[in-house]
Motif scaffolding. Structure first.
Motif, mmCIF file in Angstrom:
data_model
loop_
_atom_site.group_PDB
_atom_site.id
_atom_site.type_symbol
_atom_site.label_atom_id
_atom_site.label_comp_id
_atom_site.label_asym_id
_atom_site.label_seq_id
_atom_site.Cartn_x
_atom_site.Cartn_y
_atom_site.Cartn_z
ATOM 1 N N VAL A 102 0.789 -1.245 0.000
ATOM 2 C CA VAL A 102 0.000 0.000 0.000
ATOM 3 C C VAL A 102 0.821 1.296 0.000
ATOM 4 O O VAL A 102 0.463 2.237 -0.722
ATOM 5 C CB VAL A 102 -1.103 -0.028 1.093
ATOM 6 C CG1 VAL A 102 -0.575 -0.032 2.482
ATOM 7 C CG2 VAL A 102 -2.078 1.108 0.913
ATOM 8 N N PRO A 103 1.948 1.421 0.713
ATOM 9 C CA PRO A 103 2.649 2.716 0.672
ATOM 10 C C PRO A 103 3.138 3.083 -0.733
ATOM 11 O O PRO A 103 3.208 4.267 -1.068
ATOM 12 C CB PRO A 103 3.845 2.528 1.618
ATOM 13 C CG PRO A 103 3.563 1.315 2.402
ATOM 14 C CD PRO A 103 2.640 0.456 1.593
ATOM 15 N N HIS A 104 3.466 2.081 -1.545
ATOM 16 C CA HIS A 104 3.934 2.355 -2.909
ATOM 17 C C HIS A 104 2.797 2.930 -3.758
ATOM 18 O O HIS A 104 2.963 3.896 -4.490
ATOM 19 C CB HIS A 104 4.484 1.067 -3.542
ATOM 20 C CG HIS A 104 5.561 0.452 -2.708
ATOM 21 N ND1 HIS A 104 6.806 1.034 -2.580
ATOM 22 C CD2 HIS A 104 5.571 -0.645 -1.909
ATOM 23 C CE1 HIS A 104 7.541 0.311 -1.744
ATOM 24 N NE2 HIS A 104 6.810 -0.714 -1.327
ATOM 25 N N VAL A 105 1.636 2.300 -3.613
ATOM 26 C CA VAL A 105 0.444 2.752 -4.335
ATOM 27 C C VAL A 105 0.058 4.173 -3.874
ATOM 28 O O VAL A 105 -0.281 5.033 -4.685
ATOM 29 C CB VAL A 105 -0.688 1.732 -4.059
ATOM 30 C CG1 VAL A 105 -2.035 2.268 -4.428
ATOM 31 C CG2 VAL A 105 -0.399 0.425 -4.783
ATOM 32 N N ALA A 106 0.166 4.399 -2.569
ATOM 33 C CA ALA A 106 -0.253 5.686 -1.992
ATOM 34 C C ALA A 106 0.692 6.826 -2.358
ATOM 35 O O ALA A 106 0.352 7.992 -2.164
ATOM 36 C CB ALA A 106 -0.361 5.559 -0.469
ATOM 37 N N ALA A 107 1.870 6.493 -2.880
ATOM 38 C CA ALA A 107 2.838 7.543 -3.236
ATOM 39 C C ALA A 107 2.665 8.022 -4.675
ATOM 40 O O ALA A 107 3.329 8.972 -5.100
ATOM 41 C CB ALA A 107 4.259 7.015 -3.044
ATOM 42 N N ARG A 133 -4.185 10.428 6.325
ATOM 43 C CA ARG A 133 -2.886 11.091 6.516
ATOM 44 C C ARG A 133 -2.910 12.520 5.984
ATOM 45 O O ARG A 133 -2.088 13.335 6.364
ATOM 46 C CB ARG A 133 -1.775 10.334 5.777
ATOM 47 C CG ARG A 133 -1.613 8.869 6.134
ATOM 48 C CD ARG A 133 -1.160 8.695 7.564
ATOM 49 N NE ARG A 133 -0.724 7.339 7.869
ATOM 50 C CZ ARG A 133 -1.530 6.272 7.925
ATOM 51 N NH1 ARG A 133 -2.810 6.396 7.712
ATOM 52 N NH2 ARG A 133 -1.038 5.083 8.244
ATOM 53 N N ASP A 134 -3.845 12.794 5.057
ATOM 54 C CA ASP A 134 -3.832 14.094 4.365
ATOM 55 C C ASP A 134 -5.223 14.713 4.292
ATOM 56 O O ASP A 134 -5.490 15.494 3.393
ATOM 57 C CB ASP A 134 -3.295 13.905 2.932
ATOM 58 C CG ASP A 134 -4.219 13.025 2.080
ATOM 59 O OD1 ASP A 134 -4.995 12.231 2.659
ATOM 60 O OD2 ASP A 134 -4.172 13.136 0.845
ATOM 61 N N ILE A 135 -6.086 14.353 5.222
ATOM 62 C CA ILE A 135 -7.474 14.849 5.131
ATOM 63 C C ILE A 135 -7.518 16.357 5.403
ATOM 64 O O ILE A 135 -8.131 17.110 4.652
ATOM 65 C CB ILE A 135 -8.422 14.078 6.089
ATOM 66 C CG1 ILE A 135 -8.231 12.564 5.947
ATOM 67 C CG2 ILE A 135 -9.877 14.491 5.844
ATOM 68 C CD1 ILE A 135 -8.284 12.031 4.529
HETATM 69 O O1 DC Z 1 -4.252 3.853 7.907
HETATM 70 P P1 DC Z 1 -3.800 2.641 7.114
HETATM 71 O O2 DC Z 1 -2.676 1.860 7.771
HETATM 72 O O3 DC Z 1 -4.920 1.742 6.735
HETATM 73 O O4 DC Z 1 -3.201 3.252 5.755
HETATM 74 C C1 DC Z 1 -2.690 2.438 4.757
HETATM 75 C C2 DC Z 1 -1.638 3.199 3.940
HETATM 76 O O5 DC Z 1 -2.265 4.198 3.162
HETATM 77 C C3 DC Z 1 -0.519 3.875 4.725
HETATM 78 O O6 DC Z 1 0.733 3.557 4.154
HETATM 79 C C4 DC Z 1 -0.763 5.327 4.561
HETATM 80 C C5 DC Z 1 -1.616 5.444 3.332
HETATM 81 N N1 DC Z 1 -2.628 6.479 3.450
HETATM 82 C C6 DC Z 1 -2.361 7.679 2.850
HETATM 83 O O7 DC Z 1 -1.284 7.850 2.279
HETATM 84 N N2 DC Z 1 -3.285 8.671 2.904
HETATM 85 C C7 DC Z 1 -4.453 8.494 3.539
HETATM 86 N N3 DC Z 1 -5.352 9.497 3.565
HETATM 87 C C8 DC Z 1 -4.728 7.262 4.175
HETATM 88 C C9 DC Z 1 -3.779 6.269 4.129
#
Ligand code: DC
Length: 233
Positions: A102-107, A133-135
């Protein structure tokens, strides 16, 4: 157009965002949104389709093409889910394999743009408590109600282990904070709560009390249907 409120709860991994966001949503009668679950769903989908999560272009292409919909369900707390072809991969998104992907996809910037639009659509379901993380910085920067949770690394590691998950949280936080697209950071004006020494009822109690004060509600009174300081889709 109808206006609804958004409470943004951001913070580090295992800082209690999910537990507290659900408690706040329940107490105020708001709809809970777990944005991490949305990123996890895309990571799972990449694994399903054998798309290399390190290949940003391939991930962005898949994200552009996948067939998704949002639904709002009532149990155990009113919350929004992202469905893929009508399916919610509840268990699959919590596996170690998905967590590593997931962190790779989220980047990927195009993924973050897609997620931002989808997450903003959730406002149609009502007043929201949205965690991620970025709301407060990127998805709903205009909301007046921003909270940032954190706890010391030892405490957060203990919490994850109690859930049966062994994970290098420091590495994950570093990746989430260092990425170029919408990195994890404290939003301007956010109330920062370090809950290393607190229970979840104490942490959520602070947010609920603060929100009731801001909304002019008495203790024990449920939240508003809609209210002032609202945001538009
Ligand atoms: O909260 P979590 O562990 O389920 O999040 C999974 C991943 O998604 C984590 O690597 C951070 C990313 N994420 C993000 O980048 N932005 C968000 N608004 C929520 C999660």
């Amino acid at each position: 157009m109808k206006s609804n409120l958004v409470i943004a709860i951001d913070g580090t991994s295992a800082s209690g965002k999910s537990t507290n966001a659900k408690l706040v949503a329940k107490a105020l009668g708001f709809v809970y949104v777990d944005t991490g679950a949305m990123y996890r769903t895309l990571a799972w989908y990449c694994l399903q389709k054998r798309v290399d999560v390190h290949d940003a272009k391939a991930v962005a292409n898949l994200c552009r093409r996948w067939k998704t919909s949002l639904e709002c369900v009532d149990h155990p707390v009113r919350h929004v889910r992202l469905l893929v072809d009508g399916y919610y991969p509840e268990k699959e998104i919590r596996t170690e394999e998905t967590s590593a992907a997931v962190p790779h996809v989220a980047a990927v910037p195009k993924v973050r743009d897609w997620m931002r639009d989808k997450q903003r659509e959730c406002i149609e379901f009502g007043n929201l408590v949205m965690e991620g993380r970025d709301i407060g910085t990127n998805v709903f920067p205009e909301t007046d109600h921003k909270f940032y949770l954190d706890a010391c690394i030892n405490e957060r590691t203990k919490r994850r282990e109690a859930e049966g998950v062994r994970e290098n949280l420091a590495a994950r936080d570093e990746r989430d904070s260092q990425r170029a697209a919408a990195p994890l950071m404290i939003a301007l004006g956010a109330m920062v709560i370090n809950n290393s020494q607190m229970t979840s009822s104490e942490t959520s109690g602070i947010i609920i009390k603060e929100m009731k004060k801001r909304l002019g509600l008495q203790a024990g009174q449920p939240g508003p249907a809609t209210a002032a300081h609202s945001v538009q889709p």
